[in-house]
Design an enzyme around this catalytic site. Structure first.
Site, PDB file in Angstrom:
ATOM      1  N   HIS A  64       0.848  -1.200   0.000  1.00 44.97           N
ATOM      2  CA  HIS A  64       0.000   0.000   0.000  1.00 44.97           C
ATOM      3  C   HIS A  64       0.874   1.238   0.000  1.00 44.97           C
ATOM      4  O   HIS A  64       2.087   1.161   0.202  1.00 44.97           O
ATOM      5  CB  HIS A  64      -0.986  -0.025   1.164  1.00 44.97           C
ATOM      6  CG  HIS A  64      -0.380   0.092   2.535  1.00 44.97           C
ATOM      7  ND1 HIS A  64       0.561  -0.790   3.022  1.00 44.97           N
ATOM      8  CD2 HIS A  64      -0.594   0.992   3.539  1.00 44.97           C
ATOM      9  CE1 HIS A  64       0.884  -0.443   4.257  1.00 44.97           C
ATOM     10  NE2 HIS A  64       0.209   0.639   4.586  1.00 44.97           N
ATOM     11  N   ASP A  68       6.006   4.304   4.859  1.00 47.43           N
ATOM     12  CA  ASP A  68       6.886   3.307   5.497  1.00 47.43           C
ATOM     13  C   ASP A  68       6.937   1.994   4.707  1.00 47.43           C
ATOM     14  O   ASP A  68       7.664   1.076   5.082  1.00 47.43           O
ATOM     15  CB  ASP A  68       6.468   3.054   6.962  1.00 47.43           C
ATOM     16  CG  ASP A  68       5.011   2.681   7.133  1.00 47.43           C
ATOM     17  OD1 ASP A  68       4.156   3.219   6.396  1.00 47.43           O
ATOM     18  OD2 ASP A  68       4.706   1.841   8.003  1.00 47.43           O
ATOM     19  N   HIS A 145      -7.397  -1.682   5.841  1.00 47.30           N
ATOM     20  CA  HIS A 145      -6.522  -0.629   6.360  1.00 47.30           C
ATOM     21  C   HIS A 145      -7.155   0.729   6.053  1.00 47.30           C
ATOM     22  O   HIS A 145      -8.187   0.789   5.386  1.00 47.30           O
ATOM     23  CB  HIS A 145      -5.142  -0.800   5.706  1.00 47.30           C
ATOM     24  CG  HIS A 145      -4.040  -0.072   6.393  1.00 47.30           C
ATOM     25  ND1 HIS A 145      -3.934   0.027   7.754  1.00 47.30           N
ATOM     26  CD2 HIS A 145      -2.950   0.587   5.899  1.00 47.30           C
ATOM     27  CE1 HIS A 145      -2.848   0.723   8.056  1.00 47.30           C
ATOM     28  NE2 HIS A 145      -2.237   1.076   6.945  1.00 47.30           N
ATOM     29  N   ASP A 215      -0.104  -3.966   6.643  1.00 46.87           N
ATOM     30  CA  ASP A 215      -0.918  -3.211   7.590  1.00 46.87           C
ATOM     31  C   ASP A 215      -2.400  -3.576   7.467  1.00 46.87           C
ATOM     32  O   ASP A 215      -2.994  -3.470   6.399  1.00 46.87           O
ATOM     33  CB  ASP A 215      -0.751  -1.711   7.344  1.00 46.87           C
ATOM     34  CG  ASP A 215       0.673  -1.259   7.612  1.00 46.87           C
ATOM     35  OD1 ASP A 215       1.541  -2.133   7.796  1.00 46.87           O
ATOM     36  OD2 ASP A 215       0.903  -0.048   7.627  1.00 46.87           O
ATOM     37  N   HIS A 273       6.227  -4.889  12.249  1.00 50.38           N
ATOM     38  CA  HIS A 273       5.600  -3.577  12.087  1.00 50.38           C
ATOM     39  C   HIS A 273       5.280  -2.953  13.443  1.00 50.38           C
ATOM     40  O   HIS A 273       4.202  -2.414  13.690  1.00 50.38           O
ATOM     41  CB  HIS A 273       4.329  -3.687  11.223  1.00 50.38           C
ATOM     42  CG  HIS A 273       3.840  -2.378  10.674  1.00 50.38           C
ATOM     43  ND1 HIS A 273       2.875  -1.626  11.289  1.00 50.38           N
ATOM     44  CD2 HIS A 273       4.174  -1.681   9.565  1.00 50.38           C
ATOM     45  CE1 HIS A 273       2.636  -0.530  10.582  1.00 50.38           C
ATOM     46  NE2 HIS A 273       3.417  -0.539   9.520  1.00 50.38           N
TER      47      HIS A 273
HETATM   48 ZN   LIG Z   1       2.912   0.747   7.858  1.00 50.92          ZN
HETATM   49 ZN   LIG Z   2      -0.179   1.642   6.495  1.00 50.62          ZN
END
Ligand SMILES: [Zn+2]
Ligand SMILES: [Zn+2]
Length: 306
Positions: A64, A68, A145, A215, A273
């Site tokens: 995505h 990060d 997410h 995520d 994460h």
């Molecule tokens: Zn992330």
């Molecule tokens: Zn994210």
């Protein structure tokens, strides 16, 4: 010799890097092919540290468009260009990443990096096979997410059984039957005797599999896509004490990750994460292990062989 199916963690931090943890990036080596999964800032350093040659990477998967997970991409493309790469680079990501990367490259005067970059837009609505050949199948599937986000599953293709060579002579098996026997058929001899398949072959090793759940909030909808996977990576940004923040930000706790691993009947769970608020993620591991004992932390620079 067993061919490699090896995961190397390059980064295990969430939004902000810490002195011990880089943002998300992983490399999966499947039978000598190197797949880069997410490409957070610092990916190049981490590839060097883990002695993974950049030029071996042919496919990059970006879950995505949170920084990060892809801030390292333009730097890596730039280095590949400086190294004189010629081979194609395939990038599987949100279609908007193509526009953004093109802008960056034009801005940098890198319109022609010297190699072809082929973008493959992901489908964030439903699971999709994004790459398949004789040896491997890769599927993307939607996560839950704040923005569109995909997970990826890597499956080794089932292999044929090996026929026991002596049996060909013993039962006088014609060449044309060998293919069927390898695929599971029994054999009937000239005098009508049935030889069960299990006496004729050495079964192939069970195909190996890995799933990457980037995520995501706790999301049972993805369980069918990750069921039975040997190794499951699932984010665990927060400890249970921050469960409310986890839900608000569409992230998971260690317990959430463990529940998903349990319901999906995964062989092993890797968590990562981690929020930069935690110096050590040990307590998240303990919370996860209480539900799914075969859990480990995917620390930066750790490797997992299947
Ligand atoms: Zn992330
Ligand atoms: Zn994210």
């Amino acid at each position: 010799m067993q061919m490699p199916f090896q995961l190397t963690i390059l980064g295990s931090s969430s939004a902000m890097p810490t002195s011990e943890r880089y943002p998300t990036a992983q490399v999966l080596n499947v039978l000598g092919r190197f797949f880069l999964i997410d490409c957070g800032e610092g990916t190049q350093h981490q590839l060097r540290r883990n002695r993974i040659n950049y030029s071996k990477i042919t496919h990059i998967f970006i879950s995505h468009l949170h920084g990060d997970h892809f801030f390292g991409l333009i730097g890596l493309i730039s280095t590949l260009s400086l190294q004189g790469r010629r081979g194609e680079l395939h990038i599987y990501a949100h279609s908007e990443l193509q526009r953004y990367t093109k802008f960056q490259m034009e801005f940098l005067g890198m319109d022609d990096p010297g190699f072809q970059i082929i973008f493959h837009p992901l489908n964030f609505k439903k699971p999709q096979v994004i790459l398949e050949d004789k040896k491997l199948k890769i599927t993307s599937f939607p996560l839950k997410h704040r923005i569109a986000c995909c997970g990826f599953r890597f499956d080794e293709q089932p292999k044929e059984a090996n026929i026991i060579k002596e049996m060909i002579k013993v039962y006088n098996i014609p060449i044309r039957e060998i293919k069927n026997i390898k695929a599971g058929a029994d054999f009937v001899t000239e005098d009508g005797k049935l030889i069960p398949n299990k006496d004729l072959v050495i079964p192939a090793r069970k195909p190996r599999s890995y799933a990457f759940c980037s995520d995501t909030a706790y999301n049972e909808a993805m369980i069918p896509e990750i069921t039975g996977v040997d190794l499951l990576y699932h984010e665990a940004t927060f400890a249970e004490s921050e469960a409310i923040i986890a839900a608000e930000t569409f992230h998971s706790t260690g317990k959430d990750a463990a529940r998903i691993a349990q319901k999906a009947e995964a062989g092993k769970l890797l968590i990562g994460h981690f929020s930069s608020r935690y110096k050590s993620p040990d307590h998240i591991l303990e919370e996860a292990k209480a539900i799914f004992p075969n859990t480990e932390i995917g620390f930066d620079n750790s490797s997992f062989e299947l």
